[in-house]
Design an enzyme around this catalytic site. Structure first.
Site, PDB file in Angstrom:
ATOM      1  CB  SER A   1      44.234  41.285  38.061  1.00 17.74           C
ATOM      2  OG  SER A   1      42.976  40.733  38.328  1.00 17.74           O
TER       3      SER A   1
ATOM      4  CG  ASN B   1      41.887  44.641  39.971  1.00 19.14           C
ATOM      5  OD1 ASN B   1      41.727  44.622  38.751  1.00 19.14           O
ATOM      6  ND2 ASN B   1      41.638  45.708  40.723  1.00 19.14           N
ATOM      7  CD  GLU B   2      38.616  37.899  43.005  1.00 16.15           C
ATOM      8  OE1 GLU B   2      39.617  37.734  43.745  1.00 16.15           O
ATOM      9  OE2 GLU B   2      37.451  37.935  43.450  1.00 16.15           O
ATOM     10  N   PRO B   3      43.185  37.054  41.590  1.00 19.84           N
ATOM     11  CG  PRO B   3      43.695  35.348  43.100  1.00 19.84           C
ATOM     12  CD  PRO B   3      42.593  36.285  42.691  1.00 19.84           C
TER      13      PRO B   3
END
Ligand code: F6R
Length: 654
Positions: free
Chosen positions: A166, A162-164
């Site tokens: 999300s 869950n990358e920045p």
């Protein structure tokens, strides 16, 4: 809860956490909690449900679970697992797939039922991914939810993938990987161009639905993001910060990963140091004064009693008596790090009344000239990180020997090797391969844009870098006879899961025995993307330990430099070598010799500066920082931290 909770809870920390001496001890504690849970669930007549992570972080945790299974009768019969993520597209049989990882590190060694282990499927057709993600969450619900979720944290702050950006409510889905995440994984895949762009990940929401969550993080390269997640606001820009909203979560850290937390970095902000088992020793005083100078934006000697009082440094003021005394202490400590004679002064050029060269301390301080070993993990770290100092040491008449620890072959593109092969073919040169084969390789590259991944081609890539290193060392005045290409075998392993072996340590040990240096410069830069520097430093430590009590070692002093990716903070620096504008240009010229690395630096992450630019920015910045503290204005500074051998061998500094 695991481990020891901090003695004084601080208003800075929004989450419980425990700090351990190292990742092995920490992993043992987490594994013990999981084992207890598995046994408890079994006693209740049902199987535990575990949420699992991959990557380098949980390796010792899985090793400990396997040990508990083998030696302590821990059974996984009845346990169900759900992994967080899988690269996409990627087949389970791919050496880097997370399914393969789980089999290799856990499932193949325990008695878990294969159909009870779940890893997202990286082979689905794009159109089938959504439904499969919904089905994955459905299965978790059908298993009555996750009892215990293990997490790592990426340097982007991601949990799972869950990358920045999300959302808190994000579901299990297909995501695009952040460039920094891809850079961190590039070592595993043999280069960024082979690293997947996508992954399937459990969303933030299903992760937060787990009943208990433990996030583990090791190493200094995780320290900043750990602080942000633990002390910063809850924000989708750092998905690990969402964990602050869970009431059964805990961060489990080693010392290095905890190092940026307020309680460790600026402990005086939490209250009296004695209450925390700390004291105002010289290093702490310097750290506080430099911090005060920076936060007040004033040179050290202009700090007043009010500055100390208002910033919460009353205790330091009491210890030192006045701002005046405290200022002088901090100022002199910093001033005494500066020397233009990094190997000590030539007695023939010393006049009565010359200031002593302070930072050198070992018994060999007076030896001149010295035998100096510069250890460069990759073939360019020497000039990138300490090129100016290297030139000075040579110019001062010391015997400088440079050892390149790994070949650096992985960072040579196929195109770079193709150019060398074309040269060989066009010049009619051929080795054992014969001209036909060289031409065939050139033709293959010209048709497909890639060369085959064969061991001899990897070795040739290493040779390309070797020539670059020889040319760069020549600029610094170090002849080829004083260069050592160790080609440590661990580097031939894959990515972040490489391990040091006896052959690596034997090579380092032999080098030390042959050279018996008075000074060793080594890379203490542990932020390099693929962990190579860390392993190179461990190889040095093991080799020094193996040499044990040999008398020459008592004379040896060790200096660590940082590298292309980070710099020591001023409070850590023991030796600061100022460079003149001409030396900066000479260093640049040496770095230019590493032609194959130009693109490498530019493509890594979002920072599109080449290595020479990073180096110059970093060393000019450090000079500017010294200047803002009120010291003289230099063009650039290269910085080092001293370790006595005893300290280095006994500590886990990094
Ligand atoms: C792995 C995962 C990631 C990693 C994180 C840290 O399943 O989902 O969030 O936990 O990228 O990776 P390492 O441990 O390799 O630093």
């Amino acid at each position: 809860m695991i481990g020891s909770k901090p003695a004084v809870p601080s208003r800075f920390e929004h989450l419980p956490f425990a700090v351990f001496a190292n990742s092995v001890e920490a992993s043992r504690a987490v594994a013990a909690e999981v084992a207890a849970l598995i046994r408890q669930r079994r006693a209740e007549g049902r199987g535990a449900v575990l949420g699992l992570a991959t990557g380098s972080t949980p390796l010792s945790f899985y090793a400990e679970l396997v040990r508990l299974h083998r030696e302590a009768g821990l059974s996984f019969a009845g346990v169900t697992t759900f992994n967080l993520d899988e690269y996409y597209p990627l087949a389970p049989a791919h050496p880097q797939s997370y399914r393969r990882f789980m089999q290799a590190h856990l499932f193949d060694h325990i008695d878990i039922r294969p159909d009870q282990t779940h890893v997202p499927d990286g082979t689905l057709a794009a159109g089938a991914v959504d439904a499969a993600c919904r089905a994955y969450e459905e299965k978790i619900r059908a298993a009555d939810g996750i009892d215990f979720q293990i997490l790592g944290i990426g340097r982007t702050g991601h949990i799972g993938f869950n990358e920045p950006g999300s959302a808190r409510r994000s579901r299990t889905r297909l995501v695009t990987l952040d460039p920094l995440t891809r850079r961190d994984a590039a070592g595993d895949f043999g280069g960024e161009e082979h690293t997947p762009r996508y992954a399937i990940t459990m969303g933030v929401r299903p992760i937060l639905e787990a009943r208990r969550i433990v996030l583990m993080a090791w190493g200094q390269h995780k320290a900043e993001i750990v602080r942000t997640a633990l002390e910063g606001p809850v924000t989708p820009q750092v998905t690990a910060s969402f964990l602050q909203e869970h009431d059964q979560v805990e961060f489990v850290l080693d010392h290095a990963a905890a190092g940026a937390l307020t309680r460790f970095r600026t402990p005086w902000l939490l209250g009296p140091l004695e209450d925390q088992g700390l004291s105002w020793d010289a290093r702490m005083i310097r750290r506080a004064i430099l911090w005060l100078s920076q936060t007040r934006a004033k040179p050290i000697l202009k700090l007043t009693d009010d500055d100390y009082n208002e910033a919460g440094l009353q205790d330091l003021l009491a210890v030192k008596g006045s701002a005046y005394e405290a200022n002088l202490d901090g100022f002199y400590q910093l001033q005494h790090t500066i020397t233009g004679w990094p190997g000590g002064r030539d007695p023939r050029r010393t006049k009565p009344g010359d200031a002593p060269v302070r930072p050198l301390q070992a018994p060999s301080a007076a030896v001149f000239p010295k035998r100096i070993l510069v250890l460069s993990p990759h073939p360019d770290d020497d000039v990138i990180s300490m090129g100016g100092t290297l030139c000075r040491l040579v110019d001062h008449g010391h015997e400088v020997q440079i050892a390149y620890q790994v070949s650096g072959a992985n960072a040579v593109s196929d195109e770079s090797l193709w150019r060398a092969l074309r040269f060989a073919a066009d010049a009619g040169l051929s080795g054992r391969e014969g001209p036909g084969q060289i031409r065939a390789l050139c033709a293959e590259f010209e048709a497909t844009g890639a060369l085959p991944n064969r061991p001899e081609l990897v070795a040739w890539k290493g040779l390309v870098r070797r020539q670059e290193a020889i040319a760069a060392a020549r600029i610094c005045g170090v002849p080829p006879a004083r260069l050592h290409f160790l080609d440590l075998p661990f580097y031939r392993g894959v990515g972040r899961r490489r391990q040091l072996g006896e052959p690596d340590i034997a090579l380092m040990r032999a080098l030390l025995g042959e050279l018996r240096p008075h000074l060793i410069f080594a890379a203490g830069d542990l932020d390099d993307p693929h962990g190579t520097h860390r392993l190179c430093l461990h190889a040095l430590r093991s080799a020094l330990a193996a040499r044990g009590a040999e008398p020459w070692l008592k004379e040896t002093e060790l200096w660590l430099y940082r590298g292309a990716w980070a710099e020591w903070t001023p409070d850590e620096i023991d030796l600061a070598v100022p460079l003149s504008p001409q030396e900066v240009l000479r260093r640049r010229s040496a770095i230019f010799r590493h032609e194959t690395q130009k693109d490498q630096a530019v493509f890594l992450g979002n920072d599109h500066r080449e290595f020479w630019q990073r180096t110059e920015d970093r060393s000019r910045q450090l000079a500017a920082t010294y200047n803002t503290f009120g010291l003289a204005e230099y063009e650039a500074i290269e910085a080092f931290k001293r370790y006595s051998l005893a300290e280095f061998l006994s500590s886990a500094p990094l």
